[in-house]
Design a protein around this motif. Structure first.
Motif, PDB file in Angstrom:
ATOM      1  N   UNK A 108      10.191   1.005  14.104  1.00 59.07           N
ATOM      2  CA  UNK A 108       8.802   0.676  13.836  1.00 59.07           C
ATOM      3  C   UNK A 108       8.023   0.531  15.136  1.00 59.07           C
ATOM      4  N   UNK A 109       6.738   0.895  15.097  1.00 65.54           N
ATOM      5  CA  UNK A 109       5.847   0.775  16.253  1.00 65.54           C
ATOM      6  C   UNK A 109       4.567   0.078  15.813  1.00 65.54           C
ATOM      7  N   UNK A 110       4.096  -0.869  16.640  1.00 66.47           N
ATOM      8  CA  UNK A 110       2.809  -1.518  16.415  1.00 66.47           C
ATOM      9  C   UNK A 110       1.981  -1.371  17.683  1.00 66.47           C
ATOM     10  N   UNK A 111       0.752  -0.909  17.545  1.00 65.11           N
ATOM     11  CA  UNK A 111      -0.180  -0.789  18.665  1.00 65.11           C
ATOM     12  C   UNK A 111      -1.326  -1.754  18.395  1.00 65.11           C
ATOM     13  N   UNK A 112      -1.628  -2.588  19.385  1.00 64.03           N
ATOM     14  CA  UNK A 112      -2.706  -3.561  19.259  1.00 64.03           C
ATOM     15  C   UNK A 112      -3.667  -3.415  20.414  1.00 64.03           C
ATOM     16  N   UNK A 113      -4.871  -3.943  20.220  1.00 64.77           N
ATOM     17  CA  UNK A 113      -5.837  -4.054  21.309  1.00 64.77           C
ATOM     18  C   UNK A 113      -5.946  -5.539  21.642  1.00 64.77           C
ATOM     19  N   UNK A 114      -6.194  -5.817  22.909  1.00 60.94           N
ATOM     20  CA  UNK A 114      -6.284  -7.200  23.350  1.00 60.94           C
ATOM     21  C   UNK A 114      -7.710  -7.481  23.786  1.00 60.94           C
TER      22      UNK A 114
END
Length: 136
Positions: A41-47
């Motif tokens: 699984x991959x999760x991409x977030x913005x900070x």
């Protein structure tokens, strides 16, 4: 997918206005994204003031999370297009036993699918054979 290097690539096309906004607000895009990689699984977030999930998805096979790389690149929508835009390119090293070509590298998951996946992972059989959280 590269069958020689045994790597899979996910390219996330970013909003065309992001580059201008980053310049305007003096935002370093290399610190704007957070990446969480598990075996499948991959999760991409913005900070910003907190971490906000941009997308989550399952992978077509297992990867070695510690060998993940990412970069911000310029991409075109089609080979003949004049205009380009920013994209986030994620490189994943395929794990042993998953080196063959995957049908799908990345399948975006809806929030309910992520929850369902976590619940399924936690529903391990207990000594009495009942799933976690069930009365015996």
């Amino acid at each position: 997918q590269d069958t020689v290097t045994q790597r899979a690539t996910i390219t996330l096309h970013l909003d065309e206005g992001l580059e201008e906004l980053a310049y305007k607000f003096k935002l370093d895009l290399t610190t704007f994204f957070a990446l969480k990689v598990a075996e499948r699984m991959v999760e991409v977030s913005v900070i910003a003031d907190a971490e906000f999930t941009m997308c989550v998805g399952r992978l077509g096979g297992a990867v070695e999370p510690t060998k993940t790389s990412w970069e911000i690149t310029r991409e075109r929508n089609a080979p003949g297009d004049e205009k380009d835009h920013l994209a986030l390119k994620v490189g994943l090293a395929k794990a042993a036993g998953f080196k063959e070509r995957w049908d799908e590298v990345f399948t975006r998951m809806e929030p309910w699918e992520v929850s369902e996946s976590l619940h399924a992972a936690l529903a391990l059989p207990s000594a009495g054979g009942a799933a976690l959280g069930e009365a015996n």
